[in-house]
Design an enzyme around this catalytic site. Structure first.
Site, PDB file in Angstrom:
ATOM      1  N   LYS A   1       1.100  -1.584  -0.132  1.00 44.22           N
ATOM      2  CA  LYS A   1       0.057  -0.136   0.167  1.00 44.22           C
ATOM      3  C   LYS A   1       1.069   1.022   0.145  1.00 44.22           C
ATOM      4  O   LYS A   1       2.169   1.417   0.845  1.00 44.22           O
ATOM      5  CB  LYS A   1      -0.718   0.147   1.670  1.00 44.22           C
TER       6      LYS A   1
ATOM      7  N   SER B   1     -10.261   1.078   2.523  1.00 46.02           N
ATOM      8  CA  SER B   1      -9.033   2.149   2.023  1.00 46.02           C
ATOM      9  C   SER B   1      -7.709   1.374   1.239  1.00 46.02           C
ATOM     10  O   SER B   1      -7.308   1.718   0.311  1.00 46.02           O
ATOM     11  CB  SER B   1      -8.300   3.371   2.761  1.00 46.02           C
TER      12      SER B   1
ATOM     13  N   SER C   1      -9.721  -0.890   6.996  1.00 45.44           N
ATOM     14  CA  SER C   1      -9.641  -0.534   5.521  1.00 45.44           C
ATOM     15  C   SER C   1      -8.845  -1.655   5.100  1.00 45.44           C
ATOM     16  O   SER C   1      -8.153  -1.759   3.661  1.00 45.44           O
ATOM     17  CB  SER C   1      -8.464   0.005   5.767  1.00 45.44           C
TER      18      SER C   1
END
Lengths: 492, 485
Positions: free
Chosen positions: B76, B151, B175
């Protein structure tokens, strides 16, 4: 210098409508003496090139996290103990949020509701006696960086060397009543912290700064007046000037029937006046909240106890001891404990010589000389050992006070020790009664007329004989012995 | 040879160890996949040259004793990676190249893996659909109109589309788990403090936690083992001995007590979610676990509490993005204040601004007690609910999300409905507990659904074991057609 202990407190402002007293509280920002910053490993040394001492944490890069520097915590605890204050075993670091170019995180890590140190007190020696000033709290916080506006006509530069350095904010109660008390308070705090080794107290380098809260009220009133805060004053002189200006300004407003606005003001050192910086309405909303990157600070009681045990003797205690053990008066003791280095020097001298006489000579000739040469005790050209030797030479009667001054001068110039100077220069006092008697007899024999006059009642002539003895001995005759022998022989 | 990239991490590791495939071949296979999957928009940055270099180094001097020998991994874009752009999905960091490596990624590299690329995410991890990213929304490989969750949407999408053998995300309110649920993959949010936050772009410091996103439980155990560990640079890091999650993985859960909280049966929850939950209960019961009804009475306050605490911390955490030292700076403005205003207006997207505003508001003087302070008190009650329940049960089973993946654009104009997607995941962040989302079935449109296992603090091994047993008996298989290539 003579200080009259009977002096009365007398700092009031007289207006047409009455007599006002000035109420002062200080928020002192003292830089913690530590090798690295409060939450990062960056060095704290003064005088580096701009942005030389800045880590990723100090400049708030993404993902950087603060880690508390244990030594800074210990320094705060030591200071708290030195201020006779309550140490809080549980304290919390909060974020104080505001935007400024020299505040990289966009918040300052400080302590808000739960400071590391609670209430304490400091004793001041004022001419009118001892005065206790309450300490409200002491908390740890980060310093900000510095914005430099004068390096470029259109840009501001930022130096983050100070960013993240540990400060202790020491908040006093509104117990101070005059610029003199402020002077004494700052000096006392400074002395205590220098004894503890927790802050170097160097105001020129910004290690000690203060926000000054000032209000006025009519003498006898119980309620405090509206206060103004004068931000970031960095010398005692400026603090005093700012207070004097601000108190008069407030009295004038009151005298004219006007109200005082609670506000933050700046002191303009060039114009010697305070100016409004922001009103209460414009005050920042700092949105304090506990810093989630840091756990609450829990102090082991044992750590506090150990720190307490390892504290050095502090000025108040040392002063007591100087009075009690060394027979000094309060004033002498006060002066000699005002700096740890002075007290150390004194103790070394006192160990080797007469304690009382050592104090007198240190506070007289030694201090005058250091003052003259712009030196302090740590770089005195005369070592404590040599100075003690000089004092002892006076005490034993080896030299007179007058000769001692001469020796003292030579010591400074040559760096020689007093024994050597006295010997090589032949300054030793003549204290052999037989020799002195012989010399005096000769003098009396050559001044028969004066002796007759003396005997017939003109006793003033005694001084003349002493003068002759001194002259003929080159000033080395022991004055006391001279007097005794003269009296004896003139009687006969 | 069958396509190596659709295998699980642990299978790939085996093939590397048996030298069936080299690290370079593996890396090339992923690069090929990534290049043909641009439509998904899962990557913000690719680091192919670096990856091939590292693969070559590994192949020249292989160390098969490592946990992740020669494994390329995309992560990420919230993890700072030394010398590689780290954007947090935001314009304000779109030129930011860190000079440092986050602890978690460093741990991964120290275990033999290397960086393949940086994965798209919601801006500053604020979002549940990966639609708030400055770099555009990410598409769920499950269906071309669907969000991958958020997310960590780039992470879930890349994982499900075989663009990385495993990945890591961060989970502040769900997330990791919600995107895992939306893509039929496994996602674990560890106990707060198990993985260091150092070097991760902060969203809400007291809630943020990095964790693995993988194709199965075994992979999850391997990744957690590799990434976790005490870090003295993070004051909230837990100082404990490292565990061998993968070695200790067991599928015997006989006698374990599984709590079923009644508060997780929310109004208007699709029937399919309820049925999925029932299915999960049955599987665990058949495996010898004991189901126990429990109550977590403050659950309904979790979402409002979260949307006070998280924005409050975010409003402060994001203050550093001011254009002064790094990142985006607006050229407009005549003084410092205008420079701030323009930089932050142009640098942040709407969702980030919304949360900064909420956070600033709830911390303001006069509102602090009513919002922030109260939220902190409620947070304690939520935590206490869990503490009380864990005196009776070993783990708690709930659905991961109230729905399957929704359509792109469906919720973008309705922040509250978007926030409601986190309703089952936020309580564990508030309580700091570990929670695992595991794929459990499909809804009638054929979209993956997940179930969540919540454990006691530091009880990762136990929920991994339950998940492991569940996985073996659930029969879920993620059938994703590679429609994009």
């Amino acid at each position: 210098m003579v200080v009259m202990k009977s002096e009365k407190f007398d700092y009031f402002i007289n207006g047409d409508k009455g007599k006002y007293e000035v109420i002062i509280g200080l928020e002192v920002h003292a830089q913690v003496l530590s090798n690295s910053k409060l939450f990062s490993g960056s060095p704290t040394k003064f005088g580096a090139e701009p942005n030389e001492h800045v880590s990723l944490i100090d400049s708030a890069f993404p993902g950087m996290l603060p880690v508390i520097n244990e030594e800074c915590v210990k320094q705060a605890v030591r200071t708290g103990l030195g201020l006779n204050a309550k140490i809080n075993n549980y304290s919390v670091f909060d974020r104080k949020n505001y935007f400024y170019a020299d505040l990289p995180q966009g918040y300052q890590i400080s302590q808000y509701k739960n400071p590391i140190v609670g209430e304490g007190k400091v004793l001041l020696d004022m001419p009118y006696g001892s005065k206790e000033v309450g300490i409200e709290r002491l908390h740890l916080e980060q310093d900000a960086g510095k914005s430099i506006h004068d390096m470029d006509p259109s840009n501001t530069y930022v130096d983050l060397n100070r960013s993240g350095i540990a400060l202790m904010e020491i908040v006093s109660k509104p117990d101070l009543r005059s610029p003199d008390e402020v002077n004494a308070y700052i000096k006392k705090l400074r002395t205590i912290m220098r004894y503890l080794g927790t802050c170097d107290g160097n105001m020129q380098e910004g290690s000690l700064r203060a926000d000054v809260n000032v209000s006025v009220r009519k003498v006898g009133d119980k309620e405090f007046g509206t206060r103004c805060e004068i931000k970031n004053v960095n010398s005692i002189k400026f603090m005093q000037m700012a207070i004097e200006y601000e108190a008069s300004r407030q009295v004038e407003l009151l005298e004219n029937g006007k109200e005082i606005d609670q506000e933050t003001r700046l002191f303009d050192t060039k114009k010697n006046e305070t100016r409004s910086m922001r009103s209460k309405e414009d005050a920042h909303d700092y949105r304090y909240f506990p810093d989630p990157d840091l756990l609450p600070l829990k102090l082991d009681q044992k750590l506090v106890d150990d720190l307490k045990k390892s504290l050095p003797e502090l000025p108040d205690k040392k002063k007591e001891r100087f009075v009690k053990d060394y027979g000094l008066n309060a004033y002498e003791a006060n002066v000699l404990v005002s700096e740890k280095e002075i007290s150390d020097y004194y103790e070394e001298v006192a160990k080797l010589s007469d304690k009382k006489l050592a104090a007198t000579w240190m506070m007289g000739d030694l201090f005058a000389m250091l003052n003259d040469k712009g030196l302090n005790i740590s770089n005195s050209p005369i070592s404590a050992k040599d100075f003690a030797e000089l004092v002892q030479a006076i005490k034993s009667g080896e030299i007179s006070g007058r000769i001692a001054k001469e020796v003292f001068e030579i010591m400074i110039e040559s760096g020689d020790n007093p024994k050597k100077i006295i010997e090589t220069k032949g300054l030793k006092q003549q204290s052999d009664p037989k020799e002195l008697e012989k010399m005096i007899n000769e003098i009396l024999a050559t001044n028969k007329d004066k002796v007759d006059q003396y005997k017939s009642g003109k006793e003033k002539l005694f001084g003349f004989f002493v003068g002759q003895v001194m002259k003929s001995s080159g000033g080395k005759a022991n004055p006391q012995l001279t007097n005794e022998i003269l009296k004896k022989l003139l009687k006969g | 040879m069958s396509d190596i990239t659709n295998q699980s991490l642990n299978q790939i590791i085996k093939r590397i160890k048996t030298k069936e495939i080299s690290s370079t071949e593996l890396t090339k296979a992923y690069i090929k996949n990534i290049e043909s999957a641009k439509k998904l928009n899962a990557f913000v940055t690719t680091t192919f040259d670096h990856a091939l270099d590292k693969a070559k180094q590994f192949d020249n001097k292989p160390n098969f004793d490592q946990l992740l020998p020669g494994i390329p991994l995309a992560v990420k874009d919230l993890f700072c990676t030394e010398n590689f752009k780290t954007t947090a999905g935001s314009n304000i960091l779109n030129n930011f190249i860190p000079s440092y490596e986050s602890t978690v990624t460093k741990n991964l590299w120290d275990n033999g893996s290397f960086l393949l690329g940086k994965l798209n995410c919601d801006e500053f991890a604020m979002g549940s659909s990966n639609e708030t990213s400055y770099f555009g929304n990410v598409i769920n490989p499950v269906g071309d109109q669907l969000v991958p969750g958020g997310s960590s949407g780039g992470s879930s999408s890349a994982l499900a589309a075989d663009l990385t053998p495993a990945t890591i995300g961060t989970d502040t309110g769900g997330s990791i788990r919600q995107p895992a649920s939306f893509t039929g993959t496994v996602g674990l949010k560890p106990t707060y403090g198990l993985c260091s936050r150092w070097g991760i772009v902060a969203f809400a410091s007291s809630l943020d936690q990095a964790g693995p996103m993988t194709k199965d439980i075994t992979d999850c155990a391997i990744m957690l083992e590799a990434m976790s560990g005490f870090d003295e640079k993070d004051s909230t890091s837990i100082n404990k001995k490292k565990e061998n999650y993968s070695k200790n993985l067991k599928d015997n859960i006989k006698g374990l007590k599984i709590g079923i909280p009644k508060e997780y049966r929310v109004d208007n929850m699709p029937k399919e979610i309820d049925e999925l939950w029932e299915k999960g209960k049955k599987i665990l019961k058949d495996l010898g676990a004991e189901l126990i009804d429990i109550s977590l009475p403050h659950t309904k306050y979790a979402l409002p509490t979260y949307y006070i605490v998280a924005p409050a911390e975010a409003s402060s955490n994001l203050a550093r993005y001011d254009g002064v030292r790094y990142g985006y700076r607006s050229e407009k403005g005549k003084d410092l204040i205008e420079m701030y205003e323009n930089t932050r207006s142009e640098g942040f997207g709407d969702e980030v601004k919304r949360r900064i505003l909420i956070g600033t508001y709830v911390l303001s003087s006069g509102y602090y007690d009513a919002y922030y302070l109260k939220a902190q008190k409620v947070r304690q009650l939520i935590k206490k609910d869990f503490d009380d329940s864990f005196t009776k049960v070993d783990a708690i089973l709930t659905p991961s999300t109230p729905s399957s993946a929704f359509k792109i654009g469906e919720k973008t104009n309705d922040p509250v409905s978007m926030y409601l997607n986190d309703i089952f995941t936020v309580p564990t962040n508030l309580a700091g507990l570990p929670a695992l989302s595991l794929p459990a079935g499909l809804d009638k449109q054929g979209l993956p659904l997940g179930l969540q296992l919540i454990g006691k603090a530091l009880d990762e091994q136990k929920i991994l074991n339950i998940g492991y047993a569940f996985e073996k008996n659930c029969g879920f298989k993620n059938e994703i057609k590679k429609w994009w290539s």
